[in-house]
Design an enzyme around this catalytic site. Structure first.
Site, PDB file in Angstrom:
ATOM      1  N   ASN A 130     -10.646   1.615  11.075  1.00 33.75           N
ATOM      2  CA  ASN A 130      -9.491   1.258  11.909  1.00 33.75           C
ATOM      3  C   ASN A 130      -8.447   2.347  12.005  1.00 33.75           C
ATOM      4  O   ASN A 130      -7.722   2.422  12.984  1.00 33.75           O
ATOM      5  CB  ASN A 130      -8.843  -0.006  11.336  1.00 33.75           C
ATOM      6  N   ASP A 219     -13.815  -2.225   6.620  1.00 38.57           N
ATOM      7  CA  ASP A 219     -12.447  -2.466   6.189  1.00 38.57           C
ATOM      8  C   ASP A 219     -11.589  -2.841   7.405  1.00 38.57           C
ATOM      9  O   ASP A 219     -11.740  -2.257   8.481  1.00 38.57           O
ATOM     10  CB  ASP A 219     -11.912  -1.164   5.554  1.00 38.57           C
ATOM     11  N   HIS A 223      -8.611  -5.748  12.723  1.00 39.32           N
ATOM     12  CA  HIS A 223      -7.692  -4.870  13.458  1.00 39.32           C
ATOM     13  C   HIS A 223      -8.418  -3.982  14.460  1.00 39.32           C
ATOM     14  O   HIS A 223      -7.809  -3.158  15.128  1.00 39.32           O
ATOM     15  CB  HIS A 223      -6.872  -4.029  12.470  1.00 39.32           C
ATOM     16  N   GLU A 253     -14.463  -7.268   6.938  1.00 42.17           N
ATOM     17  CA  GLU A 253     -13.314  -7.855   6.279  1.00 42.17           C
ATOM     18  C   GLU A 253     -12.411  -8.456   7.351  1.00 42.17           C
ATOM     19  O   GLU A 253     -11.726  -7.738   8.082  1.00 42.17           O
ATOM     20  CB  GLU A 253     -12.544  -6.817   5.467  1.00 42.17           C
TER      21      GLU A 253
HETATM   22  C1  LAG Z   1      -7.842  -3.304   3.747  1.00 41.37           C
HETATM   23  N1  LAG Z   1      -8.371  -4.289   4.298  1.00 41.37           N
HETATM   24  O1  LAG Z   1      -8.119  -4.621   5.548  1.00 41.37           O
HETATM   25  C2  LAG Z   1      -8.034  -2.990   2.337  1.00 41.37           C
HETATM   26  O2  LAG Z   1      -8.802  -4.017   1.702  1.00 41.37           O
HETATM   27  C3  LAG Z   1      -6.706  -2.796   1.719  1.00 41.37           C
HETATM   28  O3  LAG Z   1      -6.816  -2.584   0.342  1.00 41.37           O
HETATM   29  C4  LAG Z   1      -6.035  -1.624   2.429  1.00 41.37           C
HETATM   30  O4  LAG Z   1      -4.674  -1.452   1.993  1.00 41.37           O
HETATM   31  C5  LAG Z   1      -5.928  -1.878   3.930  1.00 41.37           C
HETATM   32  N2  LAG Z   1      -7.016  -2.580   4.485  1.00 41.37           N
HETATM   33  C6  LAG Z   1      -5.869  -0.556   4.656  1.00 41.37           C
HETATM   34  O5  LAG Z   1      -7.118   0.103   4.576  1.00 41.37           O
HETATM   35  C7  LAG Z   1      -4.475  -0.568   0.921  1.00 41.37           C
HETATM   36  C8  LAG Z   1      -3.225  -0.961   0.141  1.00 41.37           C
HETATM   37  C9  LAG Z   1      -1.962  -0.638   0.906  1.00 41.37           C
HETATM   38  C10 LAG Z   1      -1.957   0.836   1.287  1.00 41.37           C
HETATM   39  C11 LAG Z   1      -3.179   1.066   2.167  1.00 41.37           C
HETATM   40  C12 LAG Z   1      -3.307   2.512   2.622  1.00 41.37           C
HETATM   41  O6  LAG Z   1      -3.265  -2.373  -0.119  1.00 41.37           O
HETATM   42  O7  LAG Z   1      -0.834  -0.892   0.051  1.00 41.37           O
HETATM   43  O8  LAG Z   1      -0.785   1.154   1.995  1.00 41.37           O
HETATM   44  O9  LAG Z   1      -4.375   0.759   1.401  1.00 41.37           O
HETATM   45  O10 LAG Z   1      -3.387   3.383   1.551  1.00 41.37           O
HETATM   46  C13 LAG Z   1      -0.020   2.246   1.472  1.00 41.37           C
HETATM   47  C14 LAG Z   1       1.368   1.809   1.066  1.00 41.37           C
HETATM   48  C15 LAG Z   1       2.147   1.361   2.306  1.00 41.37           C
HETATM   49  C16 LAG Z   1       2.201   2.481   3.316  1.00 41.37           C
HETATM   50  C17 LAG Z   1       0.767   2.888   3.644  1.00 41.37           C
HETATM   51  C18 LAG Z   1       0.719   4.066   4.617  1.00 41.37           C
HETATM   52  O11 LAG Z   1       1.283   0.752   0.131  1.00 41.37           O
HETATM   53  O12 LAG Z   1       3.477   0.992   1.920  1.00 41.37           O
HETATM   54  O13 LAG Z   1       2.856   2.060   4.505  1.00 41.37           O
HETATM   55  O14 LAG Z   1       0.092   3.291   2.449  1.00 41.37           O
HETATM   56  O15 LAG Z   1       1.328   5.195   4.065  1.00 41.37           O
HETATM   57 CA    CA Z   2      -6.644  -1.085  15.298  1.00 44.95          CA
END
Ligand code: LAG
Ligand code: CA
Length: 596
Positions: A130, A219, A223, A253
């Site tokens: 995505n 993943d 979206h 997912e």
């Molecule tokens: C998923 N499923 O749809 C994954 O199972 C999940 O673990 C992923 O989020 C999400 N999609 C995007 O692939 C994980 C973390 C997020 C993290 C994201 C990107 O749960 O917390 O976001 O991976 O690394 C992080 C920061 C955010 C920030 C973002 C972009 O936590 O605050 O905005 O990075 O910089």
């Molecule tokens: Ca999209």
């Protein structure tokens, strides 16, 4: 809901069959390949290094009949030193290079795929389709394999025009267009309607298929518009001949909500069933499982559902029941393996404290360390249910037969004449005789041991004349199946003093200061401990004063509560302060306590 559940339980009790509101999994959907052939169990070895996955395939997964491993994303990812190398680096792709991630090199990855294949275990890759990177603390490279990048610009791969124009966070989750065209937590959202982007993504997946990867978790599939997912699927090669050469297995997912239901994505592959996760986690957490033969309503057809008790996101965001809950959680994962709905995905976690961002055990450069299941930071909970994987494989194609319940926390069911399992989500043992269609014989209890190469390292039970008697441990299970017959050699096997229904010598050593004439006794909730009646409490010896000692034989694997009391010469009794003490003996043990 409550009414339907109790109706189901009542009908099951009266007619002796389960009301199957959801059909069991069975035939293969024409839309995509079957997961893992006849071995469908998936384990998510979350954040494991490639060489650790390979070793686990050889030592544990292959021998126990696991069908596949879901590995963490293998593509180049951001490296966020300033944020302590969080686990979610992996979900921000920088390129599709497999050369170097925190989990090893491309050569390590290839070696893993080969070794797992030799062990009969497929690799399913967690594919991030995505989006690319977001705007974290570090917004430009290099990525884990050395590539430079900025958000919306990945030299040689994507430039600004390859991303959707919305370029802001999804704010209205009721608006499907936003959910699919705007940014998920600020991650640059690929324009998956573009032929170029589709080719690029399929190129990455086909490289993995060429290496021998047999399937994918998509993943954040929700979206990506369904048509775009299908367009990517249509570009995929068939999998390696070792896996039958058919279509790759795809599960998506999709966290269903009022805007997008998981069923919408079924035409493009299987889907994750989050409602199952919520139902099962809550039921086991609350010790309310007697109705679960029929599950609930509103689930996608079992043939299309990937089911789980917890995944790497829910164990952080909605930790209803996770590895931190110990036996009760293992019990839920065991139940999932025994119950004929969906494709089960077992979670294997690492432990963390503090921030949910905490990465896996790692070196100072953020490189993940090799897994060591003896190290408490690696939970390896899949090993706790490894014996149940063979149960799943052996009962394939059968439905639920005889059902027995005790309290609302107790449920047992047959799987045709091939298996029988009992689950006890209460704090006390469940002793009873179960009617079964299993042929007469001696069976390995694969809920408390494994059965590999004809060797049972757990307890065993005898089925005779259509029944067997068992003491199902507190927060435990008993599971027998036709492909695991023979006497157990491990704890609880015949001839072992610790066999089920047996006892363990529990030593009580209490440091208690008394005056002359006073005595110390231990009292608790079991008959052996006087059932809380001070008159029936167990006297302790003062030979090693101030340590008062006694030993009592107590039921194995059954939690009990206790307290110490002082008895004065005139017969009056003084109780310890504070709450009850408790313990669950799994063998001989000495409990050292101080009077409170
Ligand atoms: C998923 N499923 O749809 C994954 O199972 C999940 O673990 C992923 O989020 C999400 N999609 C995007 O692939 C994980 C973390 C997020 C993290 C994201 C990107 O749960 O917390 O976001 O991976 O690394 C992080 C920061 C955010 C920030 C973002 C972009 O936590 O605050 O905005 O990075 O910089
Ligand atoms: Ca999209």
């Amino acid at each position: 809901m409550t009414i339907r559940r109790s109706m189901a339980a009542a009908l099951a009790a009266v007619f002796g069959f389960a009301l199957l509101l959801v059909p069991p999994s069975g035939a293969v959907s024409p839309a995509h390949a079957a997961p893992g052939g006849d071995k469908e169990v998936v384990v998510h070895l979350f954040q494991w290094r490639w060489e650790s996955v390979a070793a686990e395939c050889e030592s544990t997964l292959g021998p126990n009949g696991f069908g596949a491993v879901q590995v963490s994303p293998p593509q180049e990812h951001v490296v966020l030193q300033g944020e302590g190398y969080p686990w979610w680096q992996d979900y921000q792709p920088v390129s599709y290079s497999l050369d170097d991630t925190r989990r090893g090199t491309r050569a390590d990855f290839v070696d893993m795929v080969d070794r797992c294949e030799d062990a009969g275990v497929r690799i399913y890759v967690d594919a991030v389709l995505n989006h690319m990177t977001g705007s974290g603390s570090v917004d430009s490279g290099p990525g884990s394999a050395g590539s430079d990048y900025t958000k919306y610009d990945y030299p040689g791969i994507y430039q600004s025009r390859d991303f959707h124009d919305c370029r802001r966070d999804i704010s209205d989750w009721n608006d499907k267009w936003e959910v699919q065209n705007c940014e998920l937590v600020g991650l640059s959202d690929l324009d998956t309607s573009s032929e170029y982007v589709r080719d690029r993504l399929a190129g990455y997946l086909n490289e993995l298929i060429g290496i021998g990867v047999a399937g994918f978790r998509y993943d954040a599939a929700k979206h990506v518009p369904l048509a775009d997912v299908q367009a990517i699927n249509s570009r995929l090669d068939d999998v390696d001949a070792a896996w039958g050469g058919g279509r790759p297995y795809v599960f998506q997912e999709v966290i269903g909500d009022q805007t997008i239901a998981p069923g919408e994505y079924v035409p493009a592959g299987d889907v994750t069933e989050f409602q199952y996760h919520r139902d099962i986690s809550n039921a086991f957490k609350n010790g309310d499982i007697a109705h679960l033969t029929g599950l609930g309503g509103n689930l996608v057809d079992g043939e299309q559902a990937v089911v789980f008790v917890a995944n790497h996101d829910t164990q952080r965001s909605h930790p209803t029941l996770t590895h931190t809950d110990g036996d009760r959680y293992d019990l839920a994962q065991a139940f999932m393996l025994a119950h004929p709905y969906g494709t089960p995905k077992i979670m294997s976690s690492y432990a963390w404290s503090g921030s949910n961002d905490t990465g896996p055990p790692m070196g100072s450069d953020g490189e993940t360390r090799a897994t060591d299941c003896a190290d408490a930071r690696w939970v390896c909970e899949h090993r706790e249910v490894a014996g149940m994987v063979g149960f799943r494989n052996a009962v394939d194609g059968t439905s639920i037969g005889d059902v027995a319940t005790g309290s609302s926390g107790q449920l047992a069911f047959a799987r045709g004449d091939r298996g029988h399992a009992a689950f006890n989500a209460t704090g006390g043992a469940w002793s009873r005789t179960f009617d079964t269609d299993l042929p007469d014989g001696t069976y390995c209890d694969v809920a408390n041991g494994t059965f590999v190469d004809g060797e049972c390292d757990g307890p065993s039970y005898t089925v005779s004349g259509g029944s067997f008697s068992a003491q199902v441990p507190a927060d435990g299970a008993v599971a027998l199946h036709v492909a695991a017959q023979g006497e157990g050699t491990g704890p609880g096997g015949p001839g072992d003093p610790d066999e089920p229904g047996g006892t363990a010598a529990v030593g009580f050593h209490a440091n208690v200061t008394t005056w002359y004439g006073q005595n110390v006794l231990v009292v608790g909730d079991l008959p052996q401990l006087g059932s809380w009646n001070p008159d029936d409490a167990v006297a302790m010896s003062s030979a090693d004063y101030p340590i008062w000692k006694t030993t009592v034989d107590l039921p194995l694997d059954q939690r009990f509560e206790y307290k110490f009391i002082k008895r004065n010469p005139d017969g009056t009794v003084e109780w310890e302060s504070g709450g009850n003490r408790s313990y669950t003996p799994s063998g001989p043990v000495t409990l050292n306590d101080d009077w409170r």
